[in-house]
Design a protein around this motif. Structure first.
Motif, PDB file in Angstrom:
ATOM      1  N   ASP A 196      13.705  -6.341  -6.239  1.00 17.40           N
ATOM      2  CA  ASP A 196      13.229  -7.715  -6.457  1.00 17.40           C
ATOM      3  C   ASP A 196      11.761  -7.749  -6.854  1.00 17.40           C
ATOM      4  O   ASP A 196      11.330  -8.621  -7.614  1.00 17.40           O
ATOM      5  N   LEU A 197      10.980  -6.805  -6.327  1.00 17.74           N
ATOM      6  CA  LEU A 197       9.553  -6.792  -6.620  1.00 17.74           C
ATOM      7  C   LEU A 197       9.268  -6.519  -8.098  1.00 17.74           C
ATOM      8  O   LEU A 197       8.233  -6.914  -8.622  1.00 17.74           O
ATOM      9  N   LEU A 198      10.192  -5.852  -8.768  1.00 15.12           N
ATOM     10  CA  LEU A 198      10.013  -5.584 -10.196  1.00 15.12           C
ATOM     11  C   LEU A 198      10.144  -6.851 -11.026  1.00 15.12           C
ATOM     12  O   LEU A 198       9.782  -6.865 -12.208  1.00 15.12           O
TER      13      LEU A 198
ATOM     14  N   THR B  59       4.324  -3.426   2.134  1.00 16.41           N
ATOM     15  CA  THR B  59       4.431  -1.964   2.125  1.00 16.41           C
ATOM     16  C   THR B  59       5.023  -1.496   0.808  1.00 16.41           C
ATOM     17  O   THR B  59       4.503  -0.574   0.158  1.00 16.41           O
ATOM     18  N   PHE B  60       6.123  -2.121   0.398  1.00 16.82           N
ATOM     19  CA  PHE B  60       6.785  -1.739  -0.850  1.00 16.82           C
ATOM     20  C   PHE B  60       5.875  -2.008  -2.054  1.00 16.82           C
ATOM     21  O   PHE B  60       5.757  -1.187  -2.961  1.00 16.82           O
ATOM     22  N   ALA B  61       5.244  -3.182  -2.055  1.00 19.05           N
ATOM     23  CA  ALA B  61       4.389  -3.560  -3.180  1.00 19.05           C
ATOM     24  C   ALA B  61       3.234  -2.583  -3.348  1.00 19.05           C
ATOM     25  O   ALA B  61       2.895  -2.190  -4.473  1.00 19.05           O
ATOM     26  N   ASP B  62       2.635  -2.171  -2.241  1.00 24.70           N
ATOM     27  CA  ASP B  62       1.507  -1.229  -2.316  1.00 24.70           C
ATOM     28  C   ASP B  62       1.939   0.108  -2.910  1.00 24.70           C
ATOM     29  O   ASP B  62       1.233   0.704  -3.721  1.00 24.70           O
ATOM     30  N   ILE B  63       3.112   0.578  -2.509  1.00 26.15           N
ATOM     31  CA  ILE B  63       3.605   1.870  -3.007  1.00 26.15           C
ATOM     32  C   ILE B  63       3.898   1.783  -4.506  1.00 26.15           C
ATOM     33  O   ILE B  63       3.559   2.681  -5.276  1.00 26.15           O
ATOM     34  N   ILE B  64       4.522   0.696  -4.920  1.00 27.58           N
ATOM     35  CA  ILE B  64       4.867   0.540  -6.339  1.00 27.58           C
ATOM     36  C   ILE B  64       3.612   0.445  -7.199  1.00 27.58           C
ATOM     37  O   ILE B  64       3.480   1.120  -8.224  1.00 27.58           O
ATOM     38  N   ASN B  65       2.667  -0.402  -6.778  1.00 25.04           N
ATOM     39  CA  ASN B  65       1.452  -0.585  -7.571  1.00 25.04           C
ATOM     40  C   ASN B  65       0.605   0.685  -7.631  1.00 25.04           C
ATOM     41  O   ASN B  65      -0.076   0.945  -8.631  1.00 25.04           O
TER      42      ASN B  65
ATOM     43  N   PRO C 282      -3.167  -6.000  -0.666  1.00 30.66           N
ATOM     44  CA  PRO C 282      -2.953  -4.587  -0.339  1.00 30.66           C
ATOM     45  C   PRO C 282      -3.465  -4.220   1.048  1.00 30.66           C
ATOM     46  O   PRO C 282      -4.552  -4.625   1.452  1.00 30.66           O
ATOM     47  N   GLY C 283      -2.628  -3.477   1.783  1.00 33.61           N
ATOM     48  CA  GLY C 283      -3.010  -3.001   3.106  1.00 33.61           C
ATOM     49  C   GLY C 283      -2.774  -3.976   4.236  1.00 33.61           C
ATOM     50  O   GLY C 283      -2.897  -3.619   5.416  1.00 33.61           O
ATOM     51  N   SER C 284      -2.397  -5.207   3.910  1.00 27.97           N
ATOM     52  CA  SER C 284      -2.211  -6.209   4.975  1.00 27.97           C
ATOM     53  C   SER C 284      -0.968  -5.955   5.806  1.00 27.97           C
ATOM     54  O   SER C 284      -0.776  -6.580   6.851  1.00 27.97           O
TER      55      SER C 284
ATOM     56  N   ILE D  15       8.677   6.403   3.711  1.00 22.07           N
ATOM     57  CA  ILE D  15       8.861   5.244   2.842  1.00 22.07           C
ATOM     58  C   ILE D  15       8.318   5.465   1.439  1.00 22.07           C
ATOM     59  O   ILE D  15       8.890   4.959   0.463  1.00 22.07           O
ATOM     60  N   ASP D  16       7.230   6.220   1.278  1.00 21.06           N
ATOM     61  CA  ASP D  16       6.687   6.459  -0.070  1.00 21.06           C
ATOM     62  C   ASP D  16       7.722   7.142  -0.967  1.00 21.06           C
ATOM     63  O   ASP D  16       7.927   6.738  -2.122  1.00 21.06           O
ATOM     64  N   GLU D  17       8.349   8.185  -0.438  1.00 25.83           N
ATOM     65  CA  GLU D  17       9.352   8.910  -1.218  1.00 25.83           C
ATOM     66  C   GLU D  17      10.545   8.020  -1.538  1.00 25.83           C
ATOM     67  O   GLU D  17      11.069   8.035  -2.660  1.00 25.83           O
ATOM     68  N   ILE D  18      10.964   7.230  -0.558  1.00 27.15           N
ATOM     69  CA  ILE D  18      12.138   6.382  -0.742  1.00 27.15           C
ATOM     70  C   ILE D  18      11.901   5.349  -1.839  1.00 27.15           C
ATOM     71  O   ILE D  18      12.708   5.199  -2.769  1.00 27.15           O
ATOM     72  N   VAL D  19      10.776   4.631  -1.743  1.00 28.73           N
ATOM     73  CA  VAL D  19      10.485   3.576  -2.716  1.00 28.73           C
ATOM     74  C   VAL D  19      10.316   4.171  -4.111  1.00 28.73           C
ATOM     75  O   VAL D  19      10.834   3.637  -5.103  1.00 28.73           O
ATOM     76  N   LYS D  20       9.613   5.295  -4.215  1.00 27.14           N
ATOM     77  CA  LYS D  20       9.422   5.922  -5.526  1.00 27.14           C
ATOM     78  C   LYS D  20      10.760   6.321  -6.137  1.00 27.14           C
ATOM     79  O   LYS D  20      10.991   6.129  -7.344  1.00 27.14           O
TER      80      LYS D  20
END
Length: 347
Positions: free
Chosen positions: A226-228, A279-285, A300-302, A330-335
């Motif tokens: 959804d964030l995309l 969390t997801f948005a920060d990883i994607i950006n 970011p970071g909130s 989570i970083d690996e998962i989202v990527k």
């Protein structure tokens, strides 16, 4: 030497496909999977390149008490292990009790009874439950300064009459009632097979096959996708939050239950850590510069403060010690999710 045969109910599901893949990739098992949708079953066969060690059988109505009996009368003597992943998940259901709750209960009762009656060689029965069967609704009078801790011994205490107000409440009750019934039947029937239940939190991660990422993703991974489709100035909320686990780790836990006798008789809470949408948005950006400035970035970071203030704690150290492998972060998962979506959908 003949390979042992694993029956996977609901084989076309998001988690189940990863289970089937890991079973076949190990080259140690034959797999018989059940399905309801013929089109999805045909796609699954094609995705596995008509693997000779995979057979699929149709179970028309999960909620019919005799549905699995008909299948097991034919295939039961061949089966060594049962992985019961099938459960109704329809948040658009109108009749929550009859369309979501009763099928989950009857499906569990039917497959356990069918295993006892027609599958004499089954050694282990593993049921995919949910953290929804562990965590109760937050009490109105809770101390806001005190965390509520849940463990593998915890059960959701939601009553049926309080579960018919919305689809999520009905789903939570259905998972609780179905899992409780499984443990009750196992105690009452004294079967030869052991029982283990797997209770994952929000299950994230890539689809088992790229073709499954071409349109709408499964319910859980769709929240990342959804964030995309956000705009740069859209708000990102930290109020949508919880705990996560990778789908590949959930699948691996099911396979571990086959080979590790120390898991017999346990409830396993599969959870790595907490998240918010930020969390997801920060990883994607951070990791996809081609998307920067095109999608929402929020604050970011909130997420860190928001996560610290969440009122519940999932203490699953017992599960982690029993399984003995590290869960994906989570970083690996989202990527992995975003890379697959970008590759397939060409956004």
């Amino acid at each position: 030497m003949t390979k042992p045969t694993v029956f996977v109910s609901g084989a076309t599901g998001y988690i189940a496909q990863h289970i089937v893949k890991q079973l076949l990739d190990s080259q140690k098992y034959n797999v018989i999977g059940s399905y309801r949708n013929t089109e999805k079953a045909d796609q699954l066969r094609a995705n596995f390149k008509n693997n000779s060690h995979l057979s699929l059988v149709k179970v028309e109505d999960l909620g019919h008490i005799e549905a699995f009996a008909k299948v097991f009368q034919e295939y039961g003597p061949k089966l060594d292990y049962i992985l019961h992943t099938a459960s109704p998940l329809d948040f658009s259901a109108k009749d929550l009790e009859n369309d979501m709750i009763m099928p989950a209960i009857n499906g569990t009762k039917g497959i356990i009874q069918a295993t006892v009656n027609y599958a004499p060689n089954v050694k282990k029965f593993v049921m995919t439950s949910s953290v929804a069967a562990v965590m109760s609704p937050l009490p109105a009078d809770r101390d806001p300064h005190k965390k509520i801790v849940y463990t593998e011994e915890s059960w959701n205490n939601r009553k049926l009459e309080d579960s018919l107000n919305n689809a999520y409440s009905a789903y939570s009750y259905s998972k609780t009632a179905a899992e409780k019934l499984a443990w009750e039947l196992h105690k009452e029937l004294h079967p030869k097979f052991s029982l283990t239940t797997i209770n994952p939190v929000l299950v994230l991660g890539p689809q088992c096959f790229d073709s499954n990422a071409a349109g709408k993703l499964n319910v859980s991974s769709e929240i990342i996708d959804d964030l995309l489709h956000t705009k740069p100035n859209d708000e990102i909320t930290n109020t949508r939050n919880g705990s996560y686990i990778d789908v590949r780790d959930v699948a691996r836990a099911h396979l571990e239950c086959i080979t590790n006798d120390n898991l017999d008789g346990h409830r396993l809470i599969l959870s790595e850590a907490k998240y918010t949408m930020q969390t997801f948005a920060d990883i994607i950006n951070k990791n996809f510069p081609q998307l920067k400035g095109k999608i929402a970035k929020g604050v970011p970071g909130s997420d860190k403060k928001a996560i610290e203030e969440l009122p519940t704690v999932l203490d699953n150290h017992v599960t982690k010690e029993l399984l003995g492998f590290e869960f994906k972060k989570i970083d690996e998962i989202v990527k992995d999710v975003i890379e697959q979506v970008l590759k397939v959908q060409q956004l």
